[in-house]
Structure formats: C-alpha cells, structure tokens
Motif scaffolding. Structure first.
Motif, short mmCIF file in Angstrom:
data_model
loop_
_atom_site.label_atom_id
_atom_site.label_comp_id
_atom_site.label_asym_id
_atom_site.label_seq_id
_atom_site.Cartn_x
_atom_site.Cartn_y
_atom_site.Cartn_z
N GLU A 9 0.88 -1.17 0.00
CA GLU A 9 0.00 0.00 0.00
C GLU A 9 0.91 1.22 0.00
O GLU A 9 1.91 1.25 0.73
CB GLU A 9 -0.86 -0.03 1.26
N TYR A 10 0.59 2.22 -0.84
CA TYR A 10 1.43 3.43 -0.81
C TYR A 10 0.68 4.69 -1.21
O TYR A 10 -0.28 4.65 -1.97
CB TYR A 10 2.71 3.27 -1.64
N ASP A 11 1.18 5.77 -0.66
CA ASP A 11 0.74 7.11 -1.01
C ASP A 11 1.74 7.61 -2.05
O ASP A 11 2.91 7.84 -1.74
CB ASP A 11 0.76 7.99 0.25
N GLY A 12 1.29 7.76 -3.28
CA GLY A 12 2.21 8.12 -4.36
C GLY A 12 2.48 9.60 -4.52
O GLY A 12 3.16 10.00 -5.46
N SER A 13 2.01 10.42 -3.58
CA SER A 13 2.07 11.88 -3.74
C SER A 13 3.46 12.41 -4.03
O SER A 13 3.64 13.30 -4.87
CB SER A 13 1.53 12.57 -2.48
N ARG A 14 4.47 11.88 -3.37
CA ARG A 14 5.81 12.45 -3.53
C ARG A 14 6.74 11.59 -4.40
O ARG A 14 7.94 11.83 -4.45
CB ARG A 14 6.45 12.67 -2.16
N TYR A 15 6.15 10.61 -5.10
CA TYR A 15 6.98 9.70 -5.89
C TYR A 15 6.76 9.90 -7.40
O TYR A 15 5.69 10.29 -7.84
CB TYR A 15 6.68 8.25 -5.51
N ASP A 16 7.81 9.55 -8.16
CA ASP A 16 7.75 9.62 -9.62
C ASP A 16 7.25 8.30 -10.20
O ASP A 16 7.78 7.80 -11.19
CB ASP A 16 9.14 9.95 -10.18
N GLY A 17 6.25 7.73 -9.55
CA GLY A 17 5.67 6.49 -10.02
C GLY A 17 6.31 5.27 -9.40
O GLY A 17 7.14 5.35 -8.49
N TRP A 18 5.90 4.11 -9.89
CA TRP A 18 6.46 2.85 -9.41
C TRP A 18 7.84 2.57 -9.96
O TRP A 18 8.77 2.25 -9.24
CB TRP A 18 5.55 1.66 -9.78
N GLN A 19 8.00 2.70 -11.27
CA GLN A 19 9.18 2.20 -11.99
C GLN A 19 10.41 3.08 -11.78
O GLN A 19 10.35 4.30 -11.97
CB GLN A 19 8.86 2.13 -13.49
N LYS A 20 11.53 2.47 -11.40
CA LYS A 20 12.76 3.23 -11.28
C LYS A 20 13.20 3.72 -12.66
O LYS A 20 12.93 3.08 -13.68
CB LYS A 20 13.87 2.40 -10.64
N GLN A 21 13.85 4.87 -12.69
CA GLN A 21 14.19 5.52 -13.94
C GLN A 21 15.71 5.58 -14.10
O GLN A 21 16.38 6.38 -13.44
CB GLN A 21 13.60 6.94 -13.98
N ALA A 22 16.22 4.69 -14.94
CA ALA A 22 17.67 4.60 -15.15
C ALA A 22 18.21 5.92 -15.67
O ALA A 22 17.67 6.52 -16.59
CB ALA A 22 17.98 3.48 -16.14
N GLY A 23 19.28 6.38 -15.05
CA GLY A 23 19.95 7.60 -15.50
C GLY A 23 19.36 8.88 -14.93
O GLY A 23 19.96 9.95 -15.07
N ASN A 24 18.20 8.80 -14.28
CA ASN A 24 17.59 9.99 -13.67
C ASN A 24 17.86 9.96 -12.17
O ASN A 24 17.11 9.35 -11.41
CB ASN A 24 16.10 10.03 -13.97
#
Length: 248
Positions: A9-24
């Motif tokens: 369970e998660y509050d996505g408010s402060r996240y850039d989504g689920w998937q990690k972003q290589a190079g970012n």
C-alpha cells in the motif's frame, strides 16, 4: 532460491511512479525505495518486479510485487524489517512465499483502478491530496452512458499519451462503474492492461461528459479516431488508486 510475493500500500504523492528511472538521479520511485531496503536486508542487490507501473502521483491500495532471495528469514521477519525501514508512506501488508515461476506482472490477468472525485460548495481541506475536486455537479447518468462505449476489446490509442508505441494498442476493458452520493463520485475501471495515462485520460473524458462539455456518444468517435487530441483532459493523478491486481 525463494520467491517472495509482497502486497503493498502506498501514497504516491511524492513519488515519480512505481518504476525506477535509469539515468535519472533526481527521481524517487516506489521501486527505488523497496530495492534499497531489501538490498540492505540481503547485503546484495535485489530487484523487485511490480505488477503494474503506476504513474507519478498515483496511489495504491494493493500493488503486487515479488523478488527472489536466498535468505532464510521467516516471512513475518521480512514483513517487520520492511515496515520498519521503509518510509511511512509505503507499507507492506502481506508477505508470502510463492512458486518459483510466479512473476507479478506476467501472471496478472487484470487490474482495477479507482478514481475519487469530490463535489460540494467548498473543497475539503483534508481530501485535497487524494480526491479530484469538481466545481460542477456531475451528471453521473451521462458518465455511465459514455463509459458503456468503452466496455470490451477496443483500440485505445486515442486514450494514451505514449506516441512511440509500436505494439498493438488494443486492450480489453472488463467493466467501468460510476457511482455517487451527494458529495462524491467514484469511478472504477477494470482492464487487462493500461497504456500510459490511459485510465486518467478515460476518467478526464468522463468528467467532461459529466460537466456537459461533451456528449456520451463522443466516446465512440474518440475510439474510432485513434487521435489523442479527440479525447478529454488527463485527470489529475492524486485521485487515482490501484485498487486490485487480479490473478485468475
């Protein structure tokens, strides 16, 4: 090698989504946080596979993920460790050992999203992070009529922002429900998969139908056009929750 399944369970408010972003290096994702804690627990890199790549700002009641491990830690110990060291806006609800061939994204057969819309004279201070606020009284009957055109297998190219898609854009929507009380409208969409922003564009278009700025029959025209510009706005992420991952 053990295969461990997580219900998150998660509050996505402060996240850039689920998937990690290589190079970012500036991005912060749910997968990043999970893998960081698990890697410390295992003393080696751990890769977590999620069932669905929720977008930036989108929440989850029950995301499913899995990872493999050689650890002999008991399941309750893994659960306690994760909930101790993860940020408070991510929680592990369940931990289970599953067959080696289980893979969260591959074995999932359908996904259900829920979108919350508040109405009323004054926007609620306490709901602002998790509900979209409509200044208009939405016509739920017309929204249901518009949604009915999307049930079944269709080409949903017009409802995606991904212009580079080379694969088939056909998807099957099993059901769309629109229901309301005096101050809230809730939309649920269940489909075999979702293209980037697909759920939010569908919901944004339904909101415009509810506001009276487009007719329910326009849904059919949008589908047939295959053009993103024909569809409505992309609804704000804050009202969207991954409600369930379905395994038949």
């Amino acid at each position: 090698m053990r295969n461990i399944k997580l219900v998150l369970e998660y509050d996505g408010s402060r996240y850039d989504g689920w998937q990690k972003q290589a190079g970012n290096l500036k991005s912060i994702t749910i997968q990043d946080k999970l893998e960081s804690v698990l890697s410390k627990m295992e003393n080696e890199p751990v890769t977590v596979i999620g069932a669905l790549r929720t977008e930036a700002g989108v929440h989850a009641y029950a995301q499913i993920a899995n990872f493999t491990t050689n650890s002999d830690m008991k399941l309750y110990e893994i659960k306690h460790y994760l909930n101790r060291f993860l940020p408070r806006d991510i929680a592990v609800l369940e931990v289970a050992e599953v067959p080696e061939r289980f893979q969260s994204s591959f074995n999932a057969k359908a996904f259900r999203y829920e979108y919350k819309i508040s109405m009323g004279e004054v926007p609620s201070v306490f709901e602002r992070k998790y509900n979209y606020y409509s200044f208009h009284k939405l016509d739920v009957l017309k929204m249901k009529q518009g949604a009915a055109h999307l049930i079944g297998k269709h080409d949903f190219k017009a409802f995606s922002d991904n212009k580079r898609m080379k694969k088939s854009t056909e998807r099957t929507i099993n059901q769309i429900d629109v229901y309301s009380d005096i101050n809230e409208v809730v939309i649920t969409i269940e489909a075999d998969d979702f293209w980037p922003n697909m759920a939010r564009i569908i919901i944004g278009t339904l909101i415009e139908i509810g506001e009276g700025t487009r007719e329910p029959e326009s849904m059919k025209e949008i589908l047939e056009s295959g053009k993103r510009e024909m569809a409505g706005m992309t609804a704000e992420a804050r009202g969207l929750f991954l409600q369930e991952v379905i395994f038949y």
